[in-house]
Scaffold this motif. Structure first.
Motif, PDB file in Angstrom:
ATOM      1  N   VAL A 225      -3.730 -58.908   4.915  1.00 22.13           N
ATOM      2  CA  VAL A 225      -4.330 -58.791   6.248  1.00 22.13           C
ATOM      3  C   VAL A 225      -5.796 -58.373   6.104  1.00 22.13           C
ATOM      4  N   GLU A 226      -6.556 -58.686   7.151  1.00 24.11           N
ATOM      5  CA  GLU A 226      -7.930 -58.207   7.223  1.00 24.11           C
ATOM      6  C   GLU A 226      -7.973 -57.065   8.218  1.00 24.11           C
ATOM      7  N   TRP A 227      -8.691 -56.016   7.862  1.00 28.25           N
ATOM      8  CA  TRP A 227      -8.874 -54.888   8.776  1.00 28.25           C
ATOM      9  C   TRP A 227     -10.319 -54.917   9.249  1.00 28.25           C
ATOM     10  N   HIS A 228     -10.512 -55.111  10.548  1.00 31.11           N
ATOM     11  CA  HIS A 228     -11.854 -55.145  11.142  1.00 31.11           C
ATOM     12  C   HIS A 228     -12.058 -53.858  11.928  1.00 31.11           C
ATOM     13  N   PRO A 229     -12.592 -52.815  11.318  1.00 28.05           N
ATOM     14  CA  PRO A 229     -12.766 -51.559  12.049  1.00 28.05           C
ATOM     15  C   PRO A 229     -13.871 -51.694  13.102  1.00 28.05           C
ATOM     16  N   LYS A 230     -13.791 -50.864  14.115  1.00 26.71           N
ATOM     17  CA  LYS A 230     -14.825 -50.863  15.153  1.00 26.71           C
ATOM     18  C   LYS A 230     -16.167 -50.493  14.516  1.00 26.71           C
ATOM     19  N   GLU A 231     -16.111 -49.525  13.572  1.00 26.61           N
ATOM     20  CA  GLU A 231     -17.326 -49.151  12.846  1.00 26.61           C
ATOM     21  C   GLU A 231     -17.053 -49.375  11.372  1.00 26.61           C
ATOM     22  N   GLY A 232     -17.941 -50.125  10.715  1.00 28.49           N
ATOM     23  CA  GLY A 232     -17.775 -50.319   9.287  1.00 28.49           C
ATOM     24  C   GLY A 232     -17.436 -51.756   8.940  1.00 28.49           C
ATOM     25  N   ALA A 233     -17.353 -52.003   7.634  1.00 27.70           N
ATOM     26  CA  ALA A 233     -17.189 -53.374   7.153  1.00 27.70           C
ATOM     27  C   ALA A 233     -15.719 -53.783   7.114  1.00 27.70           C
ATOM     28  N   THR A 234     -15.519 -55.074   7.236  1.00 25.45           N
ATOM     29  CA  THR A 234     -14.174 -55.638   7.154  1.00 25.45           C
ATOM     30  C   THR A 234     -13.582 -55.385   5.772  1.00 25.45           C
TER      31      THR A 234
END
Lengths: 529, 177
Positions: A225-234
């Motif tokens: 899975v990819e985690w796309h945080p609200k702040e920070g890099a994928t």
């Protein structure tokens, strides 16, 4: 014998294409070498698993064509639920027009998926979802229990209460709080779950997320899975990895823990357990019902002997005067508890249960548990006397989804006064295709003393109407009648109209009294699957 | 009420047992297309005799003994036209070993589903044909322009690939917990 030759011979044996000489060689090896037997068991199991898996795949593809395949042994409750989901879902795709062909607009329904199963689930007040329901758009709150939803994209999600979530599309869900476990097929790669801390985008095949106050935890059970945080890099997370995220700079890599999230198999087992405990409750309740002195006939549509085509009247007192029912054409299928051979499917042409009900009646209650596939005939029979003679009742469903009840008062319509032979008590529409394949309890009460007819669905009053004075029949007769069909079975004309119920029934009861609203509600409460 | 309890217990256990029961019957009738019918017959007999089953005793052992009887019965009927089968002794061993095999069929089933997803479409189609369709391999060969011999080799290879994949997956899962 080399392992590769051994495996080749074993496959030939399983396929039934092995020369006799090779059978003897293999037998010699198998008799002395446990490893060869073990290879045999392993390949045989694979063969059976393949049969089962691929069969289920084909059955679900064909689910719309025939419900009778559900009665196959080995098809689990989950399989049937999935098939129901497909049937309910199909008409959204717009491939199948309206059954009657008369309506102008193609039928539509709203939702992104189907609730295929739930255990001990309590939803917040405004949404009371049942198994088989389309899951509505908008915010949802599961207060407790677990629910399994199959989205039309093919994604299967299990949500554990307490949880707040919203389905934006079959590819996009947001999770306000709580646990969600998703199984994502190839066709739905890119499925997204949003949380306050960031989004999870699945690259296949299974992950779980736990959204808590100020933090989210993502577990990758299989695939990536990819985690796309609200702040920070994928970030990319691999199978077996988990991550706790408390805002940028506060993340921690952990080991994925599948046991922390309820899976599809677990919910399946739980559903079977809870269903059987409900069934036992109903068995106890209906044992008392059988002794009710007002009960004239009571048929459960299954017999101990699968080859018998007779249904015993199990009403304790009523069976003195009303006898057994004779099954014609109807096929044995699973009842509302999922027990095979305990319900009858009336969809085969000509299906009916023949009964004779002697005597005269005043007030009456008709009650049945049915699962309707579709209302594709003008008249869809529940219980009708042969022909329609004076003082006889007819109980059926019209193709527009309204219940119909009448008792014939006069021989013919009177042309000069405009007086009809009978008055038809119609309910408002209660059925549409979204209820296809769901078990319902339908009841109608003919109350002579109260001068009214009441229709019920699932224990609730659907409509109540006064009996007009000139149409009141105080002495009702039944005689020869059919459950699930109508006709003149003794007619010498081979032509007949098609009115058999396109659906299944597992119980039918007839009382010689008007049951109260509370009594009907109580029966539903104890009998609902 | 006891009867009803018994009934629901039998339904539940019989449903759970379906896959293992099929493996059991097929192991004693390898390559025989009637194995499916014999399994159904066993199901029907188990259902008819469900009153004899004592709750608390081993349901699997009880059901298998009925299935075993049905297999023998079927063999007796087929005696004249019989194809070559295993000896009595070997069948005895098989029956015993299969019934005591640890039941991880469920997890193998899950793993298989994932493994199938990793196959190429044309390989899946071949498997679907072999395990579901009633058409022969010849017809499939005509339709796809692949030789029957080649298809058989591919089927054999696919099974080995799947078995490997399943055991890798199960190992990986065990390692993870």
């Amino acid at each position: 014998m080399s392992p590769s030759e051994r495996d080749r011979l074993i496959d030939a044996l399983i396929d039934g294409e092995i020369p006799d000489a090779d059978v003897l060689r293999l037998e010699a090896e198998m008799s002395i070498d446990p490893a060869v037997r073990s290879a045999y068991y392993e390949r045989l199991e694979l063969s059976v698993l393949l049969e089962n898996t691929l069969e289920a795949e084909v059955v679900s593809m064909e689910a719309t064509a025939s419900t009778r395949t559900w009665s196959k042994w080995g098809l689990s409750a989950m399989g049937a639920a999935a098939a129901v989901a497909l049937v309910s879902g199909i008409f959204l795709g717009g491939e199948f027009g309206s059954a009657s062909g008369t309506s102008v607009a193609e039928k539509q329904a709203t939702g992104f998926g189907v609730l295929v199963g739930q255990v001990d689930a309590t939803w917040s007040n405004d949404t009371n979802l049942k198994e088989g329901d389309l899951v509505p758009p908008g915010p949802l709150q599961l207060l407790s229990g677990v629910a399994q939803i199959e989205l039309f994209s093919g994604v299967s999600v299990v949500v554990e209460g307490e949880a707040a979530f919203e389905i934006h599309s079959p590819m996009d869900v947001s999770m306000g709080a709580g646990k969600l476990r998703a199984r994502v097929p190839e066709a739905a790669q890119g499925f997204r779950v949003r949380s306050t801390e960031g989004d999870v985008v699945d690259l296949g095949t299974e992950f779980a997320i736990n959204v808590m106050a100020g933090q989210s935890e993502v577990h990758v059970l299989d695939g990536e899975v990819e985690w796309h945080p609200k702040e920070g890099a994928t970030q990319l997370l691999d199978g077996g990895q988990a991550m706790n995220w408390r805002g940028s700079g506060h993340s921690e890599i952990l080991t994925a823990d599948a046991s922390a999230f309820v899976g599809v198999a677990e919910i399946g087992v739980k559903r079977i357990e809870s269903r059987y405990s409900q069934m036992e409750d109903w068995m106890n309740y209906s044992a008392n019902l059988r002794a009710d002195p007002r009960l004239v006939s009571y048929y459960k549509m299954g017999t101990n002997d699968p080859w018998s085509r007779r249904l015993r009247n199990i009403s304790e007192l009523g069976s003195e005067c009303v006898g057994e029912g004779a099954v014609v054409a109807a096929a044995a299928v699973a009842d509302r508890w999922g027990r095979l051979g305990h319900a009858l499917d009336f969809s085969p042409m000509g299906s009916r249960v023949r009964v004779v009900v002697p005597g005269e009646y005043r007030s009456m209650t008709f009650l049945t548990w049915v699962k309707i596939n579709s209302l594709d005939r003008w008249y869809n029979s529940l219980f009708l006397t042969d022909g329609h003679d004076l003082h006889e009742p007819h109980w059926q469903i019209l193709n527009d989804g309204r219940l119909f009840f009448s008792v014939k008062k006069y021989d013919t319509n009177n042309e000069s006064t405009g007086q009809q032979a009978k008055y038809n008590f119609h309910s408002p529409q209660f059925w549409d295709a979204s209820l296809s394949g769901q078990w319902l309890m339908i009841a109608t009460v003919y109350n002579v003393d109260g001068r009214e007819v009441t229709h019920y669905v699932n224990g609730r009053v659907l409509s109540r109407e006064a009996i007009p004075e000139e149409y009141l029949v105080e002495t009702v007769e039944i005689g020869a009648a059919s459950i699930g069909n109508w006709g003149e079975p003794y007619s010498e004309d081979p032509a007949f109209t098609v009115r058999n119920l396109n659906g299944s029934m597992d119980e039918f009861a007839f009382f010689e009294a008007a049951l109260s609203d509370d009594e009907i509600a109580d029966i539903y409460h104890h009998g609902k699957p | 009420m006891n009867g009803n309890k018994n009934e629901s217990a039998v339904v539940e256990q019989l449903t759970e047992l379906q896959l293992v029961l099929r493996v059991y019957v097929q192991s004693l009738l390898p390559g025989d297309s009637s194995a499916h019918d014999v399994t159904q017959q066993a199901n029907s007999t188990i259902w008819r005799k469900r009153g004899d089953f004592e709750i608390g005793t081993n349901f699997k052992a009880w059901a298998f003994s009925i299935a075993r009887y049905e297999v023998l019965n079927y063999r007796k009927q087929q005696a004249r036209s019989a194809r070559l089968g295993f000896s009595m002794e070997l069948n005895e061993t098989i029956a015993e070993e299969i019934s005591t095999r640890s039941g991880e069929l469920e997890s193998r089933h899950d793993a298989l589903q994932r493994c199938l997803e990793s196959l190429k479409a044309k390989d899946r189609e071949l498997l679907l044909h072999r395990y579901h369709s009633t058409a022969t391999l010849q017809e499939f060969s005509h339709r796809t322009g692949r030789s029957v011999g080649g298809l058989k080799v591919t089927l054999h290879r696919l099974r080995s690939v799947l078995l490997n994949c399943i055991s890798n997956r199960l190992e990986a899962e065990e390692g993870r917990v």
